[in-house]
Design a protein around this motif. Structure first.
Motif, PDB file in Angstrom:
ATOM      1  N   GLY A 234       0.696  -1.370   0.187  1.00  0.00           N
ATOM      2  CA  GLY A 234       0.081   0.090   0.066  1.00  0.00           C
ATOM      3  C   GLY A 234       0.843   1.237   0.161  1.00  0.00           C
ATOM      4  N   LEU A 235       2.217   1.072   0.412  1.00  0.00           N
ATOM      5  CA  LEU A 235       3.340   2.675   0.243  1.00  0.00           C
ATOM      6  C   LEU A 235       3.392   3.004  -1.080  1.00  0.00           C
ATOM      7  CD1 LEU A 235       5.335   1.165   3.813  1.00  0.00           C
ATOM      8  CD2 LEU A 235       3.037   2.422   3.056  1.00  0.00           C
ATOM      9  N   ILE A 236       3.636   3.576  -1.711  1.00  0.00           N
ATOM     10  CA  ILE A 236       4.137   3.874  -2.777  1.00  0.00           C
ATOM     11  C   ILE A 236       5.878   4.737  -2.844  1.00  0.00           C
ATOM     12  CG2 ILE A 236       2.444   5.691  -3.958  1.00  0.00           C
ATOM     13  CD1 ILE A 236       3.600   8.251  -2.896  1.00  0.00           C
ATOM     14  N   ALA A 237       6.559   4.258  -3.715  1.00  0.00           N
ATOM     15  CA  ALA A 237       8.146   3.955  -3.754  1.00  0.00           C
ATOM     16  C   ALA A 237       9.033   4.424  -2.946  1.00  0.00           C
ATOM     17  CB  ALA A 237       8.837   4.046  -5.009  1.00  0.00           C
ATOM     18  N   GLU A 238       8.110   6.334  -2.482  1.00  0.00           N
ATOM     19  CA  GLU A 238       9.166   7.159  -1.449  1.00  0.00           C
ATOM     20  C   GLU A 238       8.651   7.082  -0.437  1.00  0.00           C
ATOM     21  OE1 GLU A 238       8.245  11.124  -2.230  1.00  0.00           O
ATOM     22  OE2 GLU A 238       6.642  10.407  -3.693  1.00  0.00           O
ATOM     23  N   GLU A 239       7.299   6.675  -0.130  1.00  0.00           N
ATOM     24  CA  GLU A 239       6.967   6.320   0.784  1.00  0.00           C
ATOM     25  C   GLU A 239       8.207   4.919   1.700  1.00  0.00           C
ATOM     26  OE1 GLU A 239       2.384   8.097   0.921  1.00  0.00           O
ATOM     27  OE2 GLU A 239       2.767   6.017   0.738  1.00  0.00           O
ATOM     28  N   ARG A 240       8.121   3.463   0.813  1.00  0.00           N
ATOM     29  CA  ARG A 240       9.116   2.656   1.529  1.00  0.00           C
ATOM     30  C   ARG A 240      10.269   2.897   1.208  1.00  0.00           C
ATOM     31  NH1 ARG A 240       6.813  -1.428  -4.074  1.00  0.00           N
ATOM     32  NH2 ARG A 240       5.122  -1.132  -3.155  1.00  0.00           N
ATOM     33  N   ALA A 241      11.029   3.589   0.682  1.00  0.00           N
ATOM     34  CA  ALA A 241      12.699   3.942   0.856  1.00  0.00           C
ATOM     35  C   ALA A 241      12.266   4.355   1.581  1.00  0.00           C
ATOM     36  CB  ALA A 241      12.930   4.903  -0.869  1.00  0.00           C
ATOM     37  N   TRP A 242      11.718   5.951   2.765  1.00  0.00           N
ATOM     38  CA  TRP A 242      11.583   6.420   3.518  1.00  0.00           C
ATOM     39  C   TRP A 242      11.205   5.388   4.591  1.00  0.00           C
ATOM     40  CZ3 TRP A 242       7.761   7.073   7.195  1.00  0.00           C
ATOM     41  CH2 TRP A 242       8.413   7.903   8.870  1.00  0.00           C
ATOM     42  N   ALA A 243      10.366   4.752   5.319  1.00  0.00           N
ATOM     43  CA  ALA A 243      10.480   3.840   5.787  1.00  0.00           C
ATOM     44  C   ALA A 243      12.096   3.066   6.204  1.00  0.00           C
ATOM     45  CB  ALA A 243       9.790   2.772   6.175  1.00  0.00           C
ATOM     46  N   ILE A 244      12.211   2.474   5.697  1.00  0.00           N
ATOM     47  CA  ILE A 244      14.149   2.144   5.160  1.00  0.00           C
ATOM     48  C   ILE A 244      14.561   2.797   5.929  1.00  0.00           C
ATOM     49  CG2 ILE A 244      15.666   1.145   4.463  1.00  0.00           C
ATOM     50  CD1 ILE A 244      13.746  -0.182   1.918  1.00  0.00           C
ATOM     51  N   ARG A 245      14.521   3.614   5.630  1.00  0.00           N
ATOM     52  CA  ARG A 245      15.533   4.959   6.453  1.00  0.00           C
ATOM     53  C   ARG A 245      15.507   5.437   7.207  1.00  0.00           C
ATOM     54  NH1 ARG A 245      14.904   8.174   2.099  1.00  0.00           N
ATOM     55  NH2 ARG A 245      13.821   9.531   3.553  1.00  0.00           N
ATOM     56  N   GLU A 246      14.757   5.383   7.622  1.00  0.00           N
ATOM     57  CA  GLU A 246      14.139   6.407   8.741  1.00  0.00           C
ATOM     58  C   GLU A 246      13.976   5.570   9.911  1.00  0.00           C
ATOM     59  OE1 GLU A 246      14.946   9.133   9.356  1.00  0.00           O
ATOM     60  OE2 GLU A 246      15.620  10.098   7.516  1.00  0.00           O
ATOM     61  N   HIS A 247      13.143   4.496   9.513  1.00  0.00           N
ATOM     62  CA  HIS A 247      12.556   3.485  10.478  1.00  0.00           C
ATOM     63  C   HIS A 247      12.931   1.917  10.322  1.00  0.00           C
ATOM     64  CE1 HIS A 247       9.794   6.127  12.932  1.00  0.00           C
ATOM     65  NE2 HIS A 247       9.654   6.139  12.350  1.00  0.00           N
ATOM     66  N   PRO A 248      14.211   1.343  10.213  1.00  0.00           N
ATOM     67  CA  PRO A 248      14.678   0.145   9.506  1.00  0.00           C
ATOM     68  C   PRO A 248      14.187  -0.725  10.470  1.00  0.00           C
ATOM     69  CG  PRO A 248      16.043   1.462  10.492  1.00  0.00           C
ATOM     70  CD  PRO A 248      15.056   2.122  10.387  1.00  0.00           C
ATOM     71  N   GLN A 249      14.016  -0.573  11.697  1.00  0.00           N
ATOM     72  CA  GLN A 249      12.714  -1.617  12.663  1.00  0.00           C
ATOM     73  C   GLN A 249      11.550  -2.598  11.438  1.00  0.00           C
ATOM     74  OE1 GLN A 249      13.110   1.670  13.146  1.00  0.00           O
ATOM     75  NE2 GLN A 249      12.187   1.993  14.298  1.00  0.00           N
ATOM     76  N   TRP A 250      10.679  -1.508  11.376  1.00  0.00           N
ATOM     77  CA  TRP A 250       9.347  -1.248  10.617  1.00  0.00           C
ATOM     78  C   TRP A 250       9.061  -2.527   9.829  1.00  0.00           C
ATOM     79  CZ3 TRP A 250       6.820   3.535   9.799  1.00  0.00           C
ATOM     80  CH2 TRP A 250       6.642   4.080  11.381  1.00  0.00           C
TER      81      TRP A 250
END
Length: 581
Positions: A234-250
């Motif tokens: 459900g995330l778009i590409a930039e949101e996925r990249a942000w999640a990996i970068r800012e919340h890797p524990q997610w």
């Protein structure tokens, strides 16, 4: 659900492009106005001051209009992308249902067809497991689609109203505040199934579908990977990249997400754990006293665990490796490392280690062994690729803990506590893919006890090979939901653990009705193989047990070497089991 199906993201995206074109016209008019003002004839006086004020007001208003249109344009285009993700989730759920002969109705309820009944309890159990997994995945996917659509609607309305009422900061349409991924299961009751069979509600009760032996208090989460997969899609590409970068524990430890994303996030978590472990070790050494020897030892072991992971990932042998878990919160680090493309390989074998297994002591050795076995499996699998996973995703019992009630290898508590983790991992591998893999569990020693507990849950595993098993928590294959011939047991002649462990852990693996006995001893007249005789020999190169494990993982049951009835009857170490076969 009907509204999502009717939504046309391409049309909304087109509106966004039209708005952007209008913004371009406003910007062009503003540029013309500024150019003409720059070359205009200047004059002074009250009229000139009034004209200048009016001119400045017009420029500011045009800039404000351009900014509002720009914000609205970005919001509309982003909403179209998010709604496309929601629509893709609905279509994925529909395709998943269609592959099982079911369908999703207009209200988003899964409808199962009438299933043919038979007297074969094994096949009935296989069908029941498949339907429950289908229900879990479809429901979780549709719930995420609804959540995504609702959130998009609210966000778009907020931006449009803000743009209409006042000047807005163009940054207002930056990344939304992402909700964290799902953290706990939400059990649900399937809707009516028409002429089909009502799906059982997963619950721990006498009327539920889950064996009481594995959920005396609460049912572990087996649907969470499906929810996580839907959240990620459900995330778009930039949101996925942000999640990996800012919340890797997610992302890193989350079953159901693609291996590449988990690997990238886990590298960040590994580096963080390494920094913390180094600080802890330096402090323990600096404060060295006779009374903190245990702390120094544990600190060094933590560093060694993490170094073992880093060393395996640094290997340059042409094999792709993915770090699917690094968890340094307990006394011993937990890790999962995959060899090959687990997101695309047709066959995925997952090894579950047993007594005294640790990351620092075993990860490198297993990685070397499984790189060899993967190569052998690829050679016999035909066109399909093979991936092998070293699953050290639990803190295995250690030799010094044998007198510890909760952690003893003689207790099934560690297996019970971690069975849902293994089942969730298998579900996550399939949830992250467009098509499920042929999944095999290779479970050794106490790992076979854990795998046995996990088999009582609902997972996507297809074939299981238990070797050196000290006992299983079931007596019939239909309790596992595995298809006929999918439960394979290997027992070396002089494996004392497999010979006596059942006194503690339950049914001997060789006693399970429906299990297939595979050979660990070289067949008479066979060339090129050796025998595995003891508890630690099953994975040795060139053994018939290794050959059998490879054949099972490659989906080649035609290549396995079975223990003959005559051999079982003649071998006193099999006891009085032969007459039962």
């Amino acid at each position: 659900m009907t509204d999502i199906r009717r939504f046309r993201p391409a049309g909304v995206s087109g509106i966004g492009h039209d708005l952007d074109a209008e913004r371009g016209r406003v910007v062009a008019a503003l540029e013309v106005l500024l150019r003409r003002r720059a070359v205009g004839v200047s004059w002074s006086g009250a009229a000139s001051a009034s004209a200048a004020d009016r001119y400045g007001w017009i420029v500011v208003r045009l800039q404000d209009v351009a900014a509002r249109i720009g914000v609205t344009t970005a919001a509309v285009v982003r909403a179209a992308a998010r709604m496309q993700a929601a629509l893709d989730l609905v279509r994925r759920a529909e395709r998943r249902a269609e592959r099982e002969g079911a369908w999703v109705d207009f209200d988003g309820r899964l409808v199962l067809p009438a299933r043919p009944t038979s007297g074969d309890t094994v096949l009935l159990a296989v069908r029941a497991r498949a339907d429950e997994l289908l229900a879990l995945e479809v429901r979780r996917t549709l719930l995420e689609a609804e959540r995504e659509a609702d959130a998009t609607d609210v966000e778009l309305a907020r931006v449009i109203v803000a743009a209409a009422r006042a000047a807005v900061d163009p940054g207002v349409v930056g990344l939304r505040a992402l909700p964290p991924p799902p953290a706990s299961p939400t059990w649900w009751s399937p809707g009516p199934t028409g002429s089909g069979t009502e799906l059982p509600v997963p619950a721990c009760s006498s009327s539920g579908s889950w064996p009481a032996a594995v959920c005396p208090d609460a049912q572990p989460s087996v649907d969470l990977p499906f929810a996580s997969a839907a959240w990620w899609r459900g995330l778009i590409a930039e949101e996925r990249a942000w999640a990996i970068r800012e919340h890797p524990q997610w992302v890193g430890p989350r079953d159901g997400l693609p291996a590449r994303a988990r690997h990238a996030a886990n590298l960040a978590l590994l580096a963080e754990a390494e920094r913390a472990a180094s600080v802890r070790l330096r402090q323990a050494i600096a404060e060295a006293t006779p009374w903190n020897a245990t702390e120094r030892t544990e600190a060094q072991e933590r560093v060694d665990d993490l170094r073992a992971i880093r060393d395996v990932l640094a290997r340059r042998d042409g094999v792709e490796r993915s770090l699917l878990l690094v968890d340094a919160r307990g006394r011993n680090v937990k890790a999962i490392v995959a060899l090959g493309d687990v997101d695309g390989a047709q066959h995925v074998a997952t090894f579950v280690g047993g007594l005294s297994t640790t990351v620092r002591g075993d990860l490198g050795r297993y990685d070397t062994t499984f790189a060899r076995m993967r190569k052998e499996a690829k050679a016999v699998a035909g066109a399909g690729d093979v991936a092998v996973v070293t699953w050290l995703g639990y803190e295995a019992p250690q030799m010094h803990e044998i007198v510890t009630a909760r952690r003893s290898v003689l207790s099934g508590e560690v297996a019970r506590d971690n069975a849902d983790e293994l089942a969730a991992f298998a579900n996550g591998l399939d949830a992250a893919r467009d098509r499920p893999a042929h999944q095999t569990w290779w479970a050794h020693s106490y790992g076979a006890v854990l795998a046995g507990r996990a088999l009582l849950l609902r997972s996507g595993v297809d074939d299981v090979a238990l070797f050196g098993s000290p006992g299983e928590p079931f007596a019939r294959i239909e309790e596992t939901g595995l298809k006929p011939g999918a439960l394979n047991v290997i027992r070396a002649p002089w494996d004392l653990v497999a010979s006596s462990g059942w006194l503690v852990h339950g049914t001997p693996a060789t006693w399970v009705t429906g299990a297939t006995w595979l050979a660990a001893t070289k067949p008479a007249g066979a060339n090129g193989w050796t025998s595995a005789s003891g508890h630690s020999d099953y994975l040795s190169a060139g053994t018939v047990s290794e050959h059998n494990l490879v054949a099972v993982a490659a989906g080649r049951p035609d290549l396995v070497v079975r223990v003959s009835h005559a051999e079982r009857a003649a071998d006193p170490r099999w006891g009085d089991l032969a007459p039962l076969l």
